[in-house]
Structures are given as C-alpha cells and as structure tokens.
Enzyme design. Sequence first.
Site, PDB file in Angstrom:
ATOM      1  CB  CYS A 188       0.313  -0.182  14.600  1.00 25.32           C
ATOM      2  SG  CYS A 188      -0.234  -2.109  14.081  1.00 25.32           S
ATOM      3  CB  CYS A 191       0.304  -0.158  11.515  1.00 20.63           C
ATOM      4  SG  CYS A 191      -1.164  -0.885  12.203  1.00 20.63           S
TER       5      CYS A 191
END
Length: 571
Positions: A188, A191
Amino acid sequence: MKISSLFVTIFTVLVTGVLGSEVISLDSSNFNLLISKGTWFVDFFAPWCPHCQVLEPIWTKLAAEYGDDLKSKDFYLGKVDCTLNGDFCNLHEVTGYPTLNLYKNGVKIDGYLKSRDFDSLSEYIKNKAEEEHESKTPNDNTDILIVPDDEDFIPPNPSGTVISLNSENFEELTKYGPWFVKFFAPWCGHCKNLAPTWEELSRKLQNKVNVGEVDCTTEKDICSRFNIQGYPTLKLIKDVDDITDYKGSRQLQSLQEFAEQAASARLLEVTLDDFDKAKKIDDVFFIYLYDEKTPSKNLDIMKGLSRSFFSIKFYSSKDPKLASSLKVYTFPALIVIKDDLQNSYQPTNSVDPFDDPVSLKNWVQSEKYPLVPAVDSENYEEILGGDRLVILGLLRPADVRPFIKAKNSLKAIAKLYHQQTKKRGGSDNSRGVIFAWLDGDKWENYIYNVYGLNRKDLPTVIIYDPLSSEYFDTSKSGEKFTLSHQARLLESINDAKLGYLEGKSTIGFTEKMFKGIFSIGSNVQKSLFDHPFISLIFLVLIFGVFWRSCLMSQPRDGRWRDFERGYDKFE
C-alpha cells in the site's frame, strides 16, 4: 525516577525559570509539554488582528511587572500565533482573536471574556495566581510520569519503538493499554508514506502510549476481527470494548495530539458550583446524573464514551442540587448542554436508557458539536457530507467586529430554532438540521467556486442540502437570506425540508452527467431484475454484439491491438 521523565521535568524548570518574567512563545511542538505543570494564561492571537495588536504591549507589560511574583506561584503567561499553528488553534477551539484561556496542569479551567485593559487583566491574573496556588494539592507537585511503587510496573511504550503485533502476541500485549495501532499492507502506497511518521510517533509517545502495527497480509484473522476495510486503518485500543477509530490528518502533530488526548480522556465528577463554571468555559459538554441506586456498570459505560469522544468534556454528578437545577428527577440521565440549551438522551425503544450502547453512542455523535461549530478539515465531511440540512454561515474572522456580530446572530437563530423544535416536542420533521460556519478567509476559493460568492458578499448565510448537492440562498418569495432577518431564515429552513425552495447545484456539468448516467444505470438494473424475460433478451443482445465485434472483426493491419499497453502505470 525514569531518566526520560527527569529530563522532561528539568527541561520544563529551565525554560520557565529563564522566561518567568517574559511572555513565553508556545507552539504545537512545546505547548503540551510546558503547560503540563503549573498554571498558564495563554493568548491565542493573529498578528493581523487589530485587537491582538492592542493587547500585545499590555500582555508584555503584565509579564514584566508581575512575572517574578507569578513565577513564585507557578503561574506563567504564554502566547500562540495561530497564523503559524492554525490546526493546533482549531484543536483548542479558537474561533476568534484574541482568545485568552487559563490552563492548570495541562487542563483548561477558564476562558477570559472580560475587558482586556491592563487593570482588569492585572486583577484577574493576581487573583487566579493566588487562588490556584492555594488550592495546590500534593499531586500537583508530582512528576509528569507517575511510577507506582510496584517494581514490576512498566510504563506504556518504554522503548519508544513500534511493536509488530501478530496472532501470537496481540492478545497478551494489548491487555496493557493504551495502544495506537496501524493496520497496513506492505504494498500500500499510503502505508509506505506513513511508515517514517509512525516510527517518529512511537518516539514522541514514549512512556505515554504504546504504538503498534499489524500486517494484514499475514495477520488476516486479526484484521478481519477489527473489520479492516482499507489501508492504513488506525485505531486506539484501550481494551476489547474501548476502541476509537482515527480519521484525521496523518501529520505527526495531529497523530500525537489524538493519541495523547484520547489516552488521557476521563469522566470528571462535579458539583453544582463546578457545573456553573463549566458552562462559562465549554461550548458543549455532557453530564451524567446518577444516584446511589444507579448500577455501577452505567458509570463504566460513560467512562468509555468519554474516551471515545475524547475531544468533548464529559462530567458526572450525584449532587442533588445540580440535578434539581437541571430539573432532572429520574436517574440515571444523560444531558447535553450547549449555550444554556439543554437536551436529554431519551431512547424510545428501551426502558433502561443505558441498555442500548449503540443508540447511546449514536446520540452523543449527533449532539457532539457546539451550537454553531466551525467547519474545518477534521469535521467537514461529517457536517457537509451528512444527511442533515446545514445552515451555513459564511463569515470572515479577519473583519473582527462584523465577524463577532454575524456569529452571534447565527447563534441566536440556532438557539431560537432549537427552542421552537423543543416546543413542538422535539420533532425535527424527519430531517435533522445543523448550524455551522465556514471561514471565508481560509476557504475563499472554495466559497467562490461552489457558491459563487466573493469576500465582499460576506458575511452571509445559506442553506445547504448534502443529499441533493444543492444550496438555497433565497426564500420562497425570492428574498435573499440575511443574518438580520431571523424569521425569514427560520421559515425558509422549514420550506427547505418540505421541498418548497428553488435550489442551486453545487456540482459541475461533468459530475451532473455522470450522476445522471449512474441514476439511469441503477433504474435499468432494477428493471432487469424485476423482469427476467427482458433480462434474457438483453443478455442475448449484448452477447451478440460482443461476438460480432470481438470475434468476427480484425484490425485492418491484421494484428490484434494491445489494449493493455501501459496498464501497469495506473497501479
């Protein structure tokens, strides 16, 4: 004593010792640390504000004349420049300049609303310094980190590092909270961007809040249990029944302030005298009233709510005088107070109002804002994207006098509306209403692009309907809304609920087109499901077109086109 705690104490003493007779400049990086000990009188200001410019030499003179005496009573004068710390000032509910707040050991205890001349302020600070100094208890002198006598005690996050949580250690470690946990996936992008901030956050929260992370690609059971739908998802976990979602900015300062405030939120016991003081300080607060016969589990529920809604003050009381003043004679009861307006939690589907925690939490959620909150980056989605009609004041704080007058007018209209609603038995005609205001200086471009209004058009007020993406600025008879015509606006709110007003769209042509297409698509989909025979014919036609265009046709150059060229660029 822990070394980190000793360092914080020494640092605080050195700073306040050097600057005791001066105004101490505070900002988002040092505010919580410095005001955590002693009594602080803080000026939240903006350099362009005329009233702030008048106050500045007075504030400096107060520190020069009384600084040493104040320091001996652990009392300090500070200031925060809100043009450099905008989000921080919003967090402290600063809606006008200058705002003067009094803090004791990190907790706001008073808001100064009287004359700002030298003599009035001198009298106030001398009285408060003496009053708070005399009321000191032994606990006021304890260190920032209070370590129990138990030698086995380990404070939260002792090493200041991020802990990887998994199926083997999650249950055991999270028993000792609080934990601020990041649920993520390694692939991600958001992230990855958050990772260095999360590491820095763990250092900032050392000895305060545990910081952890869960890799949802390997720990699917844990992520499923917490209903993780996207990455990263951030949650503050105190215990299995006390979990708070974080939906704010991912900047370090915002994350740190959330974790510290949520972890330290508590239910404060008050008497009638305390209640009168709270009304002067807090724009909105909840008070739980109970007696000796009230089950103790209800108090636990209220403590959980105070932590879930940590930015709002929650009080509890079993003072019969306080209950009588609020005309509450049945216990337990939960009351919300907003600018002298009082509303009670009254579920219709339960004998015991605290038997339904979901209903209770939803009610607090719907009542958590002040009478007229400021729309900001943290709440705009909930206010402007909800299902309630929004009575939106478009105001300019830079014009101090017109701003104060306009905001007070909007408050008066809001108060009158809620009083009329209460007289009707609390009915809101099946459509909720919320009053709010938007900063016309800060959101100038947004206001022009969406509502077509320039600075010269402000202050003004509109009615916005999030469900239809329309706004109304004229009454049924075509008269322009103004804050000075209360009756016209109140009547128009009801007309907007009933669909009598002519609205203006807040969305552009392209968005309207797609909205129309999706609307048509959903109607076609419904027809197909309702008529299976038509569905079969429709599918046969689609298959025929697909077969003819994709299987029969060849490109003119005899080669298939590569429709996937460059697809990986959009991952």
